[in-house]
Motif scaffolding. Structure first.
Motif, PDB file in Angstrom:
ATOM      1  N   ARG A   1       0.837  -1.205   0.000  1.00  0.00           N
ATOM      2  CA  ARG A   1       0.000   0.000   0.000  1.00  0.00           C
ATOM      3  C   ARG A   1       0.868   1.251   0.000  1.00  0.00           C
ATOM      4  O   ARG A   1       0.626   2.199  -0.746  1.00  0.00           O
ATOM      5  CB  ARG A   1      -0.927   0.012   1.223  1.00  0.00           C
ATOM      6  N   LYS A   2       1.902   1.261   0.864  1.00  0.00           N
ATOM      7  CA  LYS A   2       2.736   2.452   0.995  1.00  0.00           C
ATOM      8  C   LYS A   2       3.492   2.760  -0.299  1.00  0.00           C
ATOM      9  O   LYS A   2       3.620   3.919  -0.700  1.00  0.00           O
ATOM     10  CB  LYS A   2       3.724   2.248   2.153  1.00  0.00           C
TER      11      LYS A   2
ATOM     12  N   GLU B   1      -5.114  -2.810  -3.373  1.00  0.00           N
ATOM     13  CA  GLU B   1      -6.043  -2.123  -2.475  1.00  0.00           C
ATOM     14  C   GLU B   1      -5.852  -0.609  -2.577  1.00  0.00           C
ATOM     15  O   GLU B   1      -6.818   0.146  -2.719  1.00  0.00           O
ATOM     16  CB  GLU B   1      -5.810  -2.595  -1.038  1.00  0.00           C
ATOM     17  N   GLU B   2      -4.576  -0.183  -2.509  1.00  0.00           N
ATOM     18  CA  GLU B   2      -4.323   1.259  -2.547  1.00  0.00           C
ATOM     19  C   GLU B   2      -4.663   1.830  -3.921  1.00  0.00           C
ATOM     20  O   GLU B   2      -5.268   2.899  -4.024  1.00  0.00           O
ATOM     21  CB  GLU B   2      -2.854   1.542  -2.196  1.00  0.00           C
ATOM     22  N   ALA B   3      -4.277   1.098  -4.983  1.00  0.00           N
ATOM     23  CA  ALA B   3      -4.601   1.563  -6.339  1.00  0.00           C
ATOM     24  C   ALA B   3      -6.109   1.687  -6.517  1.00  0.00           C
ATOM     25  O   ALA B   3      -6.603   2.613  -7.177  1.00  0.00           O
ATOM     26  CB  ALA B   3      -4.021   0.610  -7.378  1.00  0.00           C
TER      27      ALA B   3
ATOM     28  N   SER C   1      -7.572   2.794  -9.896  1.00  0.00           N
ATOM     29  CA  SER C   1      -6.479   2.369 -10.750  1.00  0.00           C
ATOM     30  C   SER C   1      -6.117   0.902 -10.461  1.00  0.00           C
ATOM     31  O   SER C   1      -6.793   0.222  -9.681  1.00  0.00           O
ATOM     32  CB  SER C   1      -5.269   3.285 -10.535  1.00  0.00           C
ATOM     33  N   GLY C   2      -5.068   0.412 -11.094  1.00  0.00           N
ATOM     34  CA  GLY C   2      -4.643  -0.969 -10.893  1.00  0.00           C
ATOM     35  C   GLY C   2      -3.328  -1.201 -11.604  1.00  0.00           C
ATOM     36  O   GLY C   2      -2.784  -0.297 -12.241  1.00  0.00           O
TER      37      GLY C   2
ATOM     38  N   VAL D   1       1.050   3.035   6.565  1.00  0.00           N
ATOM     39  CA  VAL D   1       0.299   3.366   5.347  1.00  0.00           C
ATOM     40  C   VAL D   1      -0.125   4.827   5.417  1.00  0.00           C
ATOM     41  O   VAL D   1      -0.969   5.186   6.236  1.00  0.00           O
ATOM     42  CB  VAL D   1      -0.953   2.474   5.191  1.00  0.00           C
ATOM     43  N   PRO D   2       0.444   5.672   4.580  1.00  0.00           N
ATOM     44  CA  PRO D   2       0.016   7.073   4.578  1.00  0.00           C
ATOM     45  C   PRO D   2      -1.405   7.186   4.034  1.00  0.00           C
ATOM     46  O   PRO D   2      -1.906   6.266   3.390  1.00  0.00           O
ATOM     47  CB  PRO D   2       1.021   7.744   3.638  1.00  0.00           C
TER      48      PRO D   2
END
Lengths: 322, 322
Positions: free
Chosen positions: B77-78, B121-123, B128-129, B200-201
């Motif tokens: 994620r980071k 997950e973050e994307a 996005s991906g 994780v920011p």
């Protein structure tokens, strides 16, 4: 070694991240597609036809290269070449690169300079350049390269379009990098021609867009070797491919090197990776562009055969090479 | 450990590069911009306005993250978050990511699964991906991420447009990741709120395009800390910036953590990196978009001051904070 190594040249720790980036970007001429170059949160590139091609590779010291086999400049060239070949294999032209560099803090600045010089040199072969990047500390020297490309309005040539009846064609050389790797692995440093092929591949970048214009139905670059990469075409396209070994040139230099090492040069040509030649399929009625040679045909079915038979390596070669 | 570790789960060597890629791409839904996803020599993405934003980062275990401080999923994620924040700081929206992963051969497949899950997950937070990548062997676990973005027809918001008289504004939180790093560095694992900020920011991605639409004249994300990053704006724009410390929120949680550690929470807020908040300048007459707070002003001159004076760290803080 401290911030200065024994030769008195600075190491990257002494220069720091920002100093290193300033040094690496100073005096560069950005590629034509650059709308905003290095120095901001991100670069901005032109994507004239509304699409962008993107691929990425990581090269790690001791895995993908050895600094006792290759100079830092050669490592930089090879890292970029592998990505430029991927862009070419889509039928595209590379517009810009973003790169990452990881190295130990005591790495001489000259090593980093040389890697960057090699990257720029290879990128310059297609009129491209590096528009952004990242520099970090790592235990191993490593390089990540992301290439962006422009399809110039054409459809991308994927791996999936080969049709039964198509001609399998090659542009570029095969087996040379494998021969070079074999030579280096035996502790030799010559012949320079084959060792050089291991150090810096010579992909025929222009041949990718050229094949696309001529109507290539599928294309790939030979990262893993002809049979493996033609196998990727066959699998993605749902076809079989027959490689005609008699159409494959085995250069006299490879024959000589193989003889000296007790190896089979035809095995290098069929299975040696890292030459980044381009392999494509064309409809039978298409006149192949200059530089392309027919080396086989696409059939119904699946998998790869050589002269109609499964390839079983050097031991099996004699079954079908005579 | 062999090809199976002691828990019996496969390691990446057992799966192999192609097996790993198949596993990592199975069942994914590619982002909307994807014209050609993974499995070819390169991906092809839509670049609807004829431009593409590109940035890249490498994160290395032991340098940028520690697996005893963060889970593999949090590392993924980071790594993505840092790049998404860079795209947002141009005023763009991330369309797609290409990633590289390096890891030792005996790395459990579950570790790689978790890194990929975190990346996706973050994307997914911005729709996005991951459309392409590379998986290699390396001594250290490392992740390279390249993000591509779409400016949606707007001009890029660079670091270079701040004008004297502009308002300096902030969206997102500051000092939290620094507090979390301090807590972890002292061997604690809580409070979860600050430790989580290190792991994780939470960059305010939407605020980037929002600021661009509102007329932001310059923008950056806080990778290196507010003063350092505002310094980048000042330098690129050829202006001075005065940060008004009274406008900066110091959350009660940071005050408590700082008190327990004998630290100065205002120092974290002014200099702590890795929160990836967005800092931008706006013409004085612009109504700041929701979520943005004025925290200073742009002046003629150069450099960064806090309440009109150079910032000298925690020891110097009392000179100007009262």
């Amino acid at each position: 070694m401290g911030a200065r190594d024994r030769e008195g040249s600075d190491d990257v720790r002494a220069l720091g991240e920002f100093g290193l980036i300033t040094r690496l970007t100073a005096g560069r001429v950005w590629p034509q597609a650059t709308l905003l170059g290095p120095g901001d949160d991100a670069a901005v590139l032109a994507a004239p036809d509304g699409r962008v091609v993107a691929c990425t590779d990581i090269l790690v010291e001791g895995v993908h290269f050895r600094l006792d086999w290759s100079s830092p400049q050669q490592v930089g060239r090879k890292a970029v070449a592998a990505n430029l070949a991927d862009v070419a294999a889509m039928g595209a032209v590379c517009t810009a690169l973003v790169v990452g560099l990881g190295c130990p803090a005591q790495t001489p600045v000259s090593t980093v300079d040389d890697i960057a010089a090699g990257m720029w040199e290879e990128a310059g072969r297609v009129g491209s350049g590096i528009v952004g990047g990242d520099v970090v500390t790592a235990e191993q020297l490593l390089v990540s390269v992301t290439a962006l490309g422009d399809l110039q309005g054409r459809a991308a040539v994927t791996r999936a379009g080969a049709q039964p009846g198509d001609v399998l064609a090659l542009c570029g050389r095969l087996g040379w990098a494998a021969a070079g790797t074999a030579v280096l692995g035996r502790g030799f440093r010559s012949p320079v021609a084959v060792v050089g092929a291991h150090r810096v591949p010579e992909p025929p970048y222009e041949a990718g867009p050229q094949a696309a214009l001529a109507g290539a139905t599928s294309m790939i670059d030979t990262s893993d070797g002809l049979l493996a990469d033609a196998g990727h075409l066959a699998e993605a396209s749902g076809v079989g491919i027959d490689v005609h070994s008699g159409k494959l040139t085995v250069a006299q230099r490879l024959v000589e090197v193989a003889s000296a090492l007790g190896a089979d040069p035809r095995h290098w040509v069929l299975t040696g990776g890292e030459d980044h030649a381009l392999v494509a399929t064309f409809p039978a009625e298409v006149a192949l562009p200059d530089g392309w040679t027919a080396i086989g045909e696409v059939r119904r079915g699946n998998g790869i055969v050589v002269d109609g038979r499964p390839y079983e390596g050097p031991a099996g070669w004699d079954h079908f090479s005579s």
